[in-house]
Scaffold this motif. Structure first.
Motif, PDB file in Angstrom:
ATOM      1  N   THR A 295       0.718  -1.049   0.094  1.00 40.13           N
ATOM      2  CA  THR A 295      -0.067  -0.117  -0.042  1.00 40.13           C
ATOM      3  C   THR A 295       0.938   1.194  -0.120  1.00 40.13           C
ATOM      4  O   THR A 295       1.996   1.090   0.520  1.00 40.13           O
ATOM      5  CB  THR A 295      -0.892  -0.092   1.122  1.00 40.13           C
ATOM      6  N   LEU A 296       0.312   2.362  -0.696  1.00 43.15           N
ATOM      7  CA  LEU A 296       1.046   3.497  -0.632  1.00 43.15           C
ATOM      8  C   LEU A 296       0.079   4.686  -0.607  1.00 43.15           C
ATOM      9  O   LEU A 296      -0.831   4.678  -1.201  1.00 43.15           O
ATOM     10  CB  LEU A 296       2.075   3.620  -1.649  1.00 43.15           C
ATOM     11  N   PHE A 297       0.340   5.741   0.341  1.00 43.84           N
ATOM     12  CA  PHE A 297      -0.523   6.755   0.442  1.00 43.84           C
ATOM     13  C   PHE A 297       0.143   8.295   0.436  1.00 43.84           C
ATOM     14  O   PHE A 297       1.276   8.097   0.651  1.00 43.84           O
ATOM     15  CB  PHE A 297      -1.282   6.739   1.829  1.00 43.84           C
ATOM     16  N   MET A 298      -0.469   9.212  -0.180  1.00 37.31           N
ATOM     17  CA  MET A 298      -0.028  10.454  -0.369  1.00 37.31           C
ATOM     18  C   MET A 298      -0.545  11.394   0.618  1.00 37.31           C
ATOM     19  O   MET A 298      -1.794  11.727   0.324  1.00 37.31           O
ATOM     20  CB  MET A 298       0.137  10.855  -1.827  1.00 37.31           C
ATOM     21  N   ASP A 299       0.110  12.529   0.947  1.00 36.63           N
ATOM     22  CA  ASP A 299      -0.362  13.773   1.602  1.00 36.63           C
ATOM     23  C   ASP A 299       0.567  14.671   0.570  1.00 36.63           C
ATOM     24  O   ASP A 299       1.640  14.677   0.233  1.00 36.63           O
ATOM     25  CB  ASP A 299       0.239  13.837   2.942  1.00 36.63           C
ATOM     26  N   SER A 300      -0.484  15.849   0.364  1.00 36.44           N
ATOM     27  CA  SER A 300       0.181  16.849  -0.680  1.00 36.44           C
ATOM     28  C   SER A 300      -0.440  18.001  -0.207  1.00 36.44           C
ATOM     29  O   SER A 300      -1.792  18.153   0.136  1.00 36.44           O
ATOM     30  CB  SER A 300      -0.406  16.653  -2.181  1.00 36.44           C
ATOM     31  N   ARG A 301       0.537  19.180  -0.116  1.00 37.57           N
ATOM     32  CA  ARG A 301      -0.140  20.518   0.098  1.00 37.57           C
ATOM     33  C   ARG A 301       0.755  21.769  -0.235  1.00 37.57           C
ATOM     34  O   ARG A 301       1.810  21.511  -0.357  1.00 37.57           O
ATOM     35  CB  ARG A 301      -0.178  20.546   1.692  1.00 37.57           C
ATOM     36  N   ILE A 302       0.024  23.037  -0.501  1.00 38.67           N
ATOM     37  CA  ILE A 302       0.555  23.941  -1.078  1.00 38.67           C
ATOM     38  C   ILE A 302       0.495  24.855  -0.231  1.00 38.67           C
ATOM     39  O   ILE A 302      -0.742  25.249   0.302  1.00 38.67           O
ATOM     40  CB  ILE A 302       0.034  24.545  -2.510  1.00 38.67           C
ATOM     41  N   ASP A 303       1.591  25.356   0.504  1.00 38.64           N
ATOM     42  CA  ASP A 303       1.115  26.812   1.506  1.00 38.64           C
ATOM     43  C   ASP A 303       1.765  27.933   1.005  1.00 38.64           C
ATOM     44  O   ASP A 303       2.710  27.889   0.408  1.00 38.64           O
ATOM     45  CB  ASP A 303       2.112  26.396   2.938  1.00 38.64           C
ATOM     46  N   ASN A 304       1.109  29.151   1.282  1.00 42.79           N
ATOM     47  CA  ASN A 304       1.551  30.263   0.729  1.00 42.79           C
ATOM     48  C   ASN A 304       2.503  30.860   1.781  1.00 42.79           C
ATOM     49  O   ASN A 304       2.293  30.865   3.024  1.00 42.79           O
ATOM     50  CB  ASN A 304       0.259  31.277   0.804  1.00 42.79           C
TER      51      ASN A 304
ATOM     52  N   THR B 105       1.439  34.170   3.500  1.00 44.63           N
ATOM     53  CA  THR B 105       0.339  34.452   4.553  1.00 44.63           C
ATOM     54  C   THR B 105       0.107  33.128   5.518  1.00 44.63           C
ATOM     55  O   THR B 105      -0.554  33.332   6.586  1.00 44.63           O
ATOM     56  CB  THR B 105      -1.177  34.605   3.626  1.00 44.63           C
ATOM     57  N   LYS B 106       1.063  32.305   5.467  1.00 50.08           N
ATOM     58  CA  LYS B 106       1.133  31.305   6.234  1.00 50.08           C
ATOM     59  C   LYS B 106      -0.257  30.515   6.054  1.00 50.08           C
ATOM     60  O   LYS B 106      -0.874  29.835   7.087  1.00 50.08           O
ATOM     61  CB  LYS B 106       1.475  31.525   7.569  1.00 50.08           C
ATOM     62  N   ARG B 107      -0.839  30.412   5.027  1.00 50.47           N
ATOM     63  CA  ARG B 107      -2.316  29.946   4.861  1.00 50.47           C
ATOM     64  C   ARG B 107      -1.980  28.731   4.043  1.00 50.47           C
ATOM     65  O   ARG B 107      -1.302  28.640   2.736  1.00 50.47           O
ATOM     66  CB  ARG B 107      -3.178  30.787   4.314  1.00 50.47           C
ATOM     67  N   THR B 108      -2.694  27.508   4.094  1.00 51.58           N
ATOM     68  CA  THR B 108      -2.585  26.344   3.139  1.00 51.58           C
ATOM     69  C   THR B 108      -3.515  26.860   2.027  1.00 51.58           C
ATOM     70  O   THR B 108      -5.110  26.958   2.252  1.00 51.58           O
ATOM     71  CB  THR B 108      -2.976  25.173   3.768  1.00 51.58           C
ATOM     72  N   VAL B 109      -3.248  26.495   0.866  1.00 48.07           N
ATOM     73  CA  VAL B 109      -4.155  27.027  -0.428  1.00 48.07           C
ATOM     74  C   VAL B 109      -4.588  25.611  -1.025  1.00 48.07           C
ATOM     75  O   VAL B 109      -5.434  25.645  -1.850  1.00 48.07           O
ATOM     76  CB  VAL B 109      -3.543  27.698  -1.273  1.00 48.07           C
ATOM     77  N   TYR B 110      -3.813  24.417  -0.631  1.00 49.62           N
ATOM     78  CA  TYR B 110      -4.450  23.036  -1.294  1.00 49.62           C
ATOM     79  C   TYR B 110      -3.747  22.174  -0.436  1.00 49.62           C
ATOM     80  O   TYR B 110      -2.725  22.011   0.265  1.00 49.62           O
ATOM     81  CB  TYR B 110      -3.759  23.102  -2.669  1.00 49.62           C
ATOM     82  N   LYS B 111      -4.704  21.106  -0.180  1.00 50.31           N
ATOM     83  CA  LYS B 111      -4.158  20.136   0.667  1.00 50.31           C
ATOM     84  C   LYS B 111      -5.003  18.686   0.367  1.00 50.31           C
ATOM     85  O   LYS B 111      -6.380  18.815   0.346  1.00 50.31           O
ATOM     86  CB  LYS B 111      -4.764  20.291   2.088  1.00 50.31           C
ATOM     87  N   VAL B 112      -4.397  17.717   0.292  1.00 52.56           N
ATOM     88  CA  VAL B 112      -4.898  16.368   0.071  1.00 52.56           C
ATOM     89  C   VAL B 112      -4.331  15.468   1.020  1.00 52.56           C
ATOM     90  O   VAL B 112      -3.122  15.688   1.179  1.00 52.56           O
ATOM     91  CB  VAL B 112      -4.767  15.770  -1.478  1.00 52.56           C
ATOM     92  N   GLU B 113      -5.084  14.873   1.919  1.00 56.74           N
ATOM     93  CA  GLU B 113      -4.434  13.711   2.937  1.00 56.74           C
ATOM     94  C   GLU B 113      -4.810  12.215   2.376  1.00 56.74           C
ATOM     95  O   GLU B 113      -5.955  12.213   2.121  1.00 56.74           O
ATOM     96  CB  GLU B 113      -4.702  14.018   4.442  1.00 56.74           C
TER      97      GLU B 113
ATOM     98  N   THR C  55       4.651  20.547  -0.701  1.00 60.06           N
ATOM     99  CA  THR C  55       5.005  19.333   0.099  1.00 60.06           C
ATOM    100  C   THR C  55       4.479  18.146  -0.180  1.00 60.06           C
ATOM    101  O   THR C  55       3.177  18.143  -0.226  1.00 60.06           O
ATOM    102  CB  THR C  55       5.157  19.676   1.704  1.00 60.06           C
ATOM    103  N   VAL C  56       4.973  16.932  -0.781  1.00 64.54           N
ATOM    104  CA  VAL C  56       4.519  15.941  -1.166  1.00 64.54           C
ATOM    105  C   VAL C  56       5.252  14.620  -0.196  1.00 64.54           C
ATOM    106  O   VAL C  56       6.495  14.782  -0.222  1.00 64.54           O
ATOM    107  CB  VAL C  56       4.711  15.273  -2.582  1.00 64.54           C
ATOM    108  N   ARG C  57       4.455  13.902   0.408  1.00 66.96           N
ATOM    109  CA  ARG C  57       4.893  12.981   1.326  1.00 66.96           C
ATOM    110  C   ARG C  57       4.378  11.882   1.053  1.00 66.96           C
ATOM    111  O   ARG C  57       2.890  11.400   0.817  1.00 66.96           O
ATOM    112  CB  ARG C  57       4.650  13.459   2.739  1.00 66.96           C
ATOM    113  N   MET C  58       4.939  10.697   0.974  1.00 67.03           N
ATOM    114  CA  MET C  58       4.548   9.365   0.467  1.00 67.03           C
ATOM    115  C   MET C  58       4.779   8.412   1.915  1.00 67.03           C
ATOM    116  O   MET C  58       5.749   8.509   2.397  1.00 67.03           O
ATOM    117  CB  MET C  58       5.143   8.671  -0.706  1.00 67.03           C
ATOM    118  N   LYS C  59       3.674   7.580   2.353  1.00 66.93           N
ATOM    119  CA  LYS C  59       3.846   6.638   3.324  1.00 66.93           C
ATOM    120  C   LYS C  59       3.189   5.490   2.857  1.00 66.93           C
ATOM    121  O   LYS C  59       2.378   5.390   2.090  1.00 66.93           O
ATOM    122  CB  LYS C  59       3.346   7.268   4.551  1.00 66.93           C
ATOM    123  N   ARG C  60       3.905   4.289   3.575  1.00 68.78           N
ATOM    124  CA  ARG C  60       3.358   2.904   3.159  1.00 68.78           C
ATOM    125  C   ARG C  60       2.018   2.582   3.956  1.00 68.78           C
ATOM    126  O   ARG C  60       1.442   1.843   3.447  1.00 68.78           O
ATOM    127  CB  ARG C  60       4.656   1.872   3.563  1.00 68.78           C
ATOM    128  N   GLU C  61       1.828   3.113   4.890  1.00 68.34           N
ATOM    129  CA  GLU C  61       0.705   2.797   5.882  1.00 68.34           C
ATOM    130  C   GLU C  61       0.282   4.233   6.532  1.00 68.34           C
ATOM    131  O   GLU C  61       0.996   5.272   6.618  1.00 68.34           O
ATOM    132  CB  GLU C  61       1.065   1.880   6.841  1.00 68.34           C
TER     133      GLU C  61
END
Length: 160
Positions: free
Chosen positions: A53-62, A65-73, A136-142
């Motif tokens: 299995t493999l899962f991805m977390d992805s986010r774009i931060d400004n 402004t220190k705000r997250t403009v895109y996020k997938v977990e 930031t893109v992070r891949m994790k196995r579980e």
């Protein structure tokens, strides 16, 4: 790396500049994650263990402004690899970064895999706001496990 593009609707010019990139990996699962030897446009992943299995977390931060403009977990990479129609956005990005150079399918076997290390003018949407951002893109196995690989790109978008 600087890329210039023109917004077809407004005629405004956009300039994307990659400010920095960072590649990190967990040595328990990956022997190497970085630029392919002697190359600047390809990233090499030397995976040492089977990934069922493999899962991805992805986010774009400004960064201004220190705000997250895109996020997938917890996006299921294996489900996506079995049916790339699950997400048109990720299917487009998969084609841009993986293309035909590597075949990914689950379970992901140990081995050496390659990704493209570049941003095309068509990859950053015309509606992207100006400013300095961090992808930031992070891949994790579980789901609850530490990251396997992490890619961090800092970039700047300027509209002229």
């Amino acid at each position: 790396m600087e890329i210039k593009a023109k917004d077809k609707e407004t005629g405004r010019k956009l300039k994307y500049t990659l400010l920095s990139s960072e590649l990190n990996y967990n040595r328990e699962y990956v022997a190497y994650f970085g630029l392919a030897p002697g190359e600047t446009q390809r990233i090499m992943i030397n995976s040492t263990k089977l990934a069922k299995t493999l899962f991805m977390d992805s986010r774009i931060d400004n960064e201004e402004t220190k705000r997250t403009v895109y996020k997938v977990e917890n996006f299921s990479i294996c489900s996506f690899l079995n049916n790339r129609q699950i997400s048109k956005l990720f299917s487009f990005l998969y084609q841009e970064f993986v293309g035909n150079s590597t075949v990914f399918k689950c379970p992901i076997q140990p081995g050496i895999y390659y990704l493209r290390n570049r941003i095309g003018t068509h990859m950053v949407p015309a509606f992207h706001p100006s400013g300095t951002f961090c992808l930031t893109v992070r891949m994790k196995r579980e789901l609850k496990r530490p990251i396997t690989i992490e890619l961090i790109w800092r970039y700047k978008v300027v509209r002229t």
